[in-house]
Every structure is written in C-alpha cells, then in structure tokens.
Design a protein around this motif. Structure first.
Motif, short mmCIF file in Angstrom:
data_model
loop_
_atom_site.label_atom_id
_atom_site.label_comp_id
_atom_site.label_asym_id
_atom_site.label_seq_id
_atom_site.Cartn_x
_atom_site.Cartn_y
_atom_site.Cartn_z
N THR A 124 0.89 -1.18 0.07
CA THR A 124 -0.11 0.08 0.05
C THR A 124 0.95 1.21 -0.02
N TYR A 125 2.08 1.42 0.65
CA TYR A 125 2.82 2.50 0.56
C TYR A 125 4.20 2.08 1.00
N LYS A 126 5.24 2.91 0.54
CA LYS A 126 6.43 2.76 0.68
C LYS A 126 7.21 4.06 1.08
N ILE A 127 8.29 4.10 1.90
CA ILE A 127 8.92 5.30 2.33
C ILE A 127 10.47 4.81 2.17
N ASP A 128 11.17 5.60 1.28
CA ASP A 128 12.46 5.48 1.24
C ASP A 128 13.40 6.65 1.70
N VAL A 129 14.48 6.24 2.34
CA VAL A 129 15.32 7.44 3.13
C VAL A 129 16.40 7.65 2.40
N VAL A 130 16.84 8.90 1.93
CA VAL A 130 18.17 9.23 1.42
C VAL A 130 18.95 10.14 2.64
N LYS A 131 20.14 9.63 3.17
CA LYS A 131 20.91 10.31 4.24
C LYS A 131 21.66 11.45 3.30
N LYS A 132 21.79 12.39 4.04
CA LYS A 132 22.83 13.56 3.34
C LYS A 132 24.00 13.04 2.90
N GLY A 133 24.62 11.87 3.76
CA GLY A 133 25.90 11.43 3.46
C GLY A 133 26.01 10.68 2.19
N ASN A 134 24.70 9.90 1.76
CA ASN A 134 24.76 9.02 0.66
C ASN A 134 24.67 9.99 -0.63
N LEU A 135 24.30 11.49 -0.31
CA LEU A 135 24.69 12.30 -1.64
C LEU A 135 25.95 12.42 -2.20
N GLN A 136 26.92 12.21 -1.33
CA GLN A 136 28.52 12.15 -1.61
C GLN A 136 28.67 10.85 -2.38
N LYS A 137 28.42 9.71 -1.61
CA LYS A 137 28.53 8.46 -2.09
C LYS A 137 27.92 8.17 -3.49
N MET A 138 26.82 8.75 -4.10
CA MET A 138 26.11 8.54 -5.00
C MET A 138 26.76 9.46 -6.18
N GLY A 139 27.53 10.32 -5.80
CA GLY A 139 28.05 11.35 -6.69
C GLY A 139 27.07 12.49 -7.03
N ALA A 140 25.98 12.63 -6.38
CA ALA A 140 24.95 13.61 -6.81
C ALA A 140 25.40 14.97 -6.56
N VAL A 141 25.11 15.64 -7.68
CA VAL A 141 25.43 17.07 -7.51
C VAL A 141 24.40 17.86 -6.82
N THR A 142 23.13 17.62 -7.02
CA THR A 142 22.08 18.35 -6.44
C THR A 142 21.01 17.17 -5.66
N ILE A 143 20.17 17.67 -5.08
CA ILE A 143 19.24 16.88 -4.27
C ILE A 143 18.45 15.90 -5.26
N MET A 144 18.04 16.56 -6.50
CA MET A 144 17.29 15.58 -7.50
C MET A 144 18.15 14.60 -7.99
N ASP A 145 19.68 14.66 -8.16
CA ASP A 145 20.33 13.69 -8.61
C ASP A 145 20.25 12.46 -7.97
N ALA A 146 20.21 12.79 -6.40
CA ALA A 146 20.02 11.45 -5.48
C ALA A 146 18.62 11.01 -5.71
N ILE A 147 17.81 11.80 -5.41
CA ILE A 147 16.30 11.35 -5.58
C ILE A 147 15.95 10.48 -6.62
N GLU A 148 16.42 10.70 -7.93
CA GLU A 148 16.00 10.04 -8.89
C GLU A 148 16.54 8.85 -9.22
N LYS A 149 17.51 8.39 -8.28
CA LYS A 149 18.16 6.97 -8.30
C LYS A 149 17.33 6.13 -7.26
N VAL A 150 16.29 6.72 -6.54
CA VAL A 150 15.64 5.74 -5.77
C VAL A 150 14.49 4.84 -6.82
N PRO A 151 14.35 3.87 -6.58
CA PRO A 151 13.08 3.03 -7.44
C PRO A 151 12.03 3.60 -7.57
N GLY A 152 11.08 4.03 -8.50
CA GLY A 152 10.13 4.46 -8.73
C GLY A 152 10.03 5.91 -8.63
#
Length: 268
Positions: free
Chosen positions: A111-139
């Motif tokens: 029925t629902y799903k909550i994904d959490v992206v920590k700030k430290g993961n932005l660096q691990k993902m190589g994300a330049v902006t918040i949206m770069d990290a968000i769009e790597k989440v499934p769905g």
C-alpha cells in the motif's frame, strides 16, 4: 508515550541503562516543540532551563537503545524538576535481500513505501543536487531541462500530483511548469524521505503521486557551537562545490548559517 504533570521552570535528570542501572553518556535529549537540543554528560546528566508553561514532548535517543518519547506538561514556574529515564537496549537485525519482479506482490500487500536518502549518501552517489540523489530511488524519475532545473516524477505522476514538504511545511515551487525546479538544496539537510502510495494523501489531494519530504538537521546543543566545511570535485562535468555550516544554540533560541558555492563547466 507517557504523560506527566509537573510544576517547573527547570527540567533535569539522568539517563540510565535499564539492565545495568549505569548512567549513559552522549544520549540525545531533544525538546520537539521548542527545537531545543542537548546531550548527557559523562555522568548521564541532562539539563534544560528557562522553560515556560506548556506541553513538551521529550525525545530520548541513543545508538543501541530504544528511542523513548515522554510528554511533560509544565503548569507553572515555581519548582525545579528532576526526571530520570531508563532506556532498553536494542539489537539490530539485517533482513535478507530478496530480488523479485516489481509486480509480484499484490496491491493490498504494497500500500505504501517510504525510502530514506541520508545526506551522506549524496556524496557516495556522486549527486550534484538533491534531485540527482532522488531520481536514483526506485519508482522516482525526473523531468529535467538542465543540471539545476529538475522536477520529481513518482510512479509516473509529476507536477501538482507530487508535493514537496520541508520539515512538515508545504513548499510549492515545482508544480507550475517544466522550468520550475524543486527549489531546495542540501544546506542544513539531514535526510530526504520519499513517500509513495496512498499514505501520501494524508498531506492532501496534491500529494496523489507522492511526497518529497526534506528533513532539516537538529540544532546544536544548548550553549555550544558547531560547524563544518565540505568540498567536492566532479570529474564527469568538470565541477566543484564547497559547503560551509555554522550553528549554535542558547537557552532561548538557536541559530544557523549555511553557505554553498557550486561551479560546473557549463553552469555558474
């Protein structure tokens, strides 16, 4: 959650381990209503002063212990209260990883799903902006017209079907057209919660697709200052960014200053 009626202007006490009855140092004690934060000392002691009348929720958390929330009602300002707490130890268990087809489960079991992206993961993902990290989440996907103009798409819905919330407050910037980005950067960020499914309707009809919930970091401990400086380099787009943070807290208020500089080869 327990509730107690007290008459106090000062709230202090100790945090103990329920099994060993020894004080616990470094426990985070947080008054949610007034955004006041402190940590226990080496003797497990905490102290809040200059508390006015009202109802307060105290959140007590520490790694390896179960988080406890107590509700305290201050009826007057005549006495000083000593209130001790005991925390239960908590063991962590990692569930097994199951890889299956995305549409295998029935809808009534998903029925629902909550994904959490920590700030430290932005660096691990190589994300330049918040949206770069968000769009790597499934769905989650993005409609983008450049590195800084990007809008979230959750399960195929976007625009006024996806709501951005910053610390519980609606932040309506990206709903209007393709040239409006999410409007939030990583300054002062603790984590990003992506809420998918019908539970998002608790935030209103404009959250039919889902919620991008930006959670800010907790304030500094009372009568302290803290800060950091972080720099990153991006090889793919020949860019760099530097972030500086300084925050502090007094008995009656807390403050914070953030600065962010970003330079990319094709964007300033």
């Amino acid at each position: 959650m327990a509730s107690q009626i007290i008459n106090s202007q000062t709230l202090k006490g100790k945090i103990f381990d329920v099994n060993t009855d020894k004080p616990i140092a470094g426990v985070n004690v947080f008054l949610l209503e007034i955004n006041k934060n402190t940590f226990t000392n080496e003797n497990g002691e905490y102290n809040f002063t200059n508390l006015g009348r009202g109802v307060y929720r105290i959140k007590i958390s520490q790694l390896d212990y179960t988080t406890k929330i107590e509700t305290v009602t201050i009826a007057s300002d005549k006495e000083n209260l000593i209130l001790d707490f005991r925390l239960n130890t908590q063991s962590f268990k990692l569930d097994e990883v199951v890889i299956s087809n995305a549409f295998y489960d029935k809808q009534d079991k998903n029925t629902y799903k909550i994904d959490v992206v920590k700030k430290g993961n932005l660096q691990k993902m190589g994300a330049v902006t918040i949206m770069d990290a968000i769009e790597k989440v499934p769905g989650v996907d993005a409609i983008s017209t450049g590195p800084m103009v990007s809008r979230p798409v959750i399960r195929g819905l976007s625009g006024n079907r996806v709501l951005t919330v910053v610390d519980g407050m609606r932040f309506e910037t990206q709903q209007w057209d393709d040239e409006h980005g999410i409007g939030v950067n990583e300054l002062g960020l603790d984590r990003i919660e992506i809420i998918k499914g019908p539970v998002s309707l608790l935030y209103g009809p404009e959250a039919m697709g889902g919620i991008i919930h930006i959670v800010k970091e907790q304030p500094a401990e009372v009568n302290t200052k803290k800060g950091y400086v972080s720099s990153r380099l991006f090889s793919n787009n020949l860019g760099a960014s530097t972030e500086a943070n300084l925050q502090g807290a007094k008995e009656k208020y807390n403050w914070g200053v953030n600065a962010l500089g970003r330079l990319l080869s094709d964007y300033f």
